[in-house]
Scaffold this motif. Structure first.
Motif, PDB file in Angstrom:
ATOM      1  N   ARG A   1      -5.207   7.242  -0.914  1.00  0.00           N
ATOM      2  CA  ARG A   1      -6.620   6.941  -1.166  1.00  0.00           C
ATOM      3  C   ARG A   1      -6.854   6.694  -2.656  1.00  0.00           C
TER       4      ARG A   1
ATOM      5  N   ALA B   1      -4.616   3.186   5.947  1.00  0.00           N
ATOM      6  CA  ALA B   1      -5.229   3.441   7.264  1.00  0.00           C
ATOM      7  C   ALA B   1      -4.876   2.356   8.271  1.00  0.00           C
TER       8      ALA B   1
ATOM      9  N   TRP C   1      -7.777   9.674  -7.011  1.00  0.00           N
ATOM     10  CA  TRP C   1      -6.482   9.330  -6.479  1.00  0.00           C
ATOM     11  C   TRP C   1      -6.018  10.420  -5.536  1.00  0.00           C
TER      12      TRP C   1
ATOM     13  N   PRO D   1       0.821  -1.210   0.000  1.00  0.00           N
ATOM     14  CA  PRO D   1       0.000   0.000   0.000  1.00  0.00           C
ATOM     15  C   PRO D   1       0.858   1.265   0.000  1.00  0.00           C
TER      16      PRO D   1
ATOM     17  N   LYS E   1     -10.344   6.477  -4.849  1.00  0.00           N
ATOM     18  CA  LYS E   1     -11.804   6.654  -4.829  1.00  0.00           C
ATOM     19  C   LYS E   1     -12.341   6.656  -3.394  1.00  0.00           C
ATOM     20  N   GLY E   2     -11.639   7.375  -2.497  1.00  0.00           N
ATOM     21  CA  GLY E   2     -12.088   7.552  -1.130  1.00  0.00           C
ATOM     22  C   GLY E   2     -11.661   6.472  -0.156  1.00  0.00           C
ATOM     23  N   GLU E   3     -11.131   5.360  -0.614  1.00  0.00           N
ATOM     24  CA  GLU E   3     -10.698   4.286   0.284  1.00  0.00           C
ATOM     25  C   GLU E   3      -9.232   4.479   0.638  1.00  0.00           C
ATOM     26  N   ASP E   4      -8.943   4.646   1.925  1.00  0.00           N
ATOM     27  CA  ASP E   4      -7.580   4.867   2.398  1.00  0.00           C
ATOM     28  C   ASP E   4      -6.876   3.511   2.527  1.00  0.00           C
ATOM     29  N   LEU E   5      -5.927   3.259   1.645  1.00  0.00           N
ATOM     30  CA  LEU E   5      -5.234   1.973   1.614  1.00  0.00           C
ATOM     31  C   LEU E   5      -4.176   1.835   2.701  1.00  0.00           C
TER      32      LEU E   5
END
Length: 170
Positions: free
Chosen positions: A154, A162, A144, A55, A156-160
């Motif tokens: 991130r 986190a 992105w 990630p 599309k809003g997803e924090d890889l």
């Protein structure tokens, strides 16, 4: 069906300086590739090697080319600054022009004039390194976002990243 977006116009400008558009001199831009870093595993007792995706991303390298000599580019040359790579994409189904923005913080570290002659318009290439912030959106939707200091990655809003920040206690 996936829309067909056709690139119709580009610009590069300083994010924090009004009037720094290069829309009439810009020739082309290279919005940097997003390449995930990998960690190789090649077990001695296994049947194959695997490059595991991590990630985090490899260092982005944005570029742009202008026609003529852009003397303003030497202001802050070699220093990290925030840039906007702007583009217009035409949706061929709806005929709407959609804005695309790459906001990039980095240092212009290379200025390279093209080989040319008086019968041609000379171009100059610019390369940005030391990229610490890179975000890309199309029609207002964030696709992105990566920031080195925030340690946020991130898509599309997803924090890889986190879970890694949580595991580290940060």
């Amino acid at each position: 069906m996936q829309p067909l977006y056709m690139l119709t116009a580009v610009d590069v400008r300083r994010a924090e300086q009004a009037g720094s558009s290069r829309a009439t001199t810009i020739d082309k831009i290279t919005i940097p590739a997003v390449t995930f870093a990998t960690a190789a595993r090649n077990p001695g007792g296994g049947v194959m090697a695997v490059d595991h995706v991590m990630p985090r991303i490899e260092a982005p390298e944005p570029k742009f080319m202008v026609k003529g000599i852009d003397t303003e580019i030497f202001t802050g040359f070699g220093l990290r600054q925030r840039w906007v790579f702007a583009a217009a994409y035409r949706d061929k189904k709806t005929n709407l022009a959609l804005p695309a923005r790459a906001v990039i913080e980095g240092a212009i570290m290379q200025w390279e004039p093209d080989e040319s002659d008086p019968a041609q318009f000379q171009g100059c290439n610019h390369v940005i390194k030391e990229v610490t912030h890179y975000e890309f959106s199309l029609n207002g939707e964030e696709l992105w976002y990566a920031d080195d200091e925030e340690r946020v990655l991130r898509i599309k809003g997803e924090d890889l990243f986190a879970a890694e920040r949580t595991a580290l206690g940060a």
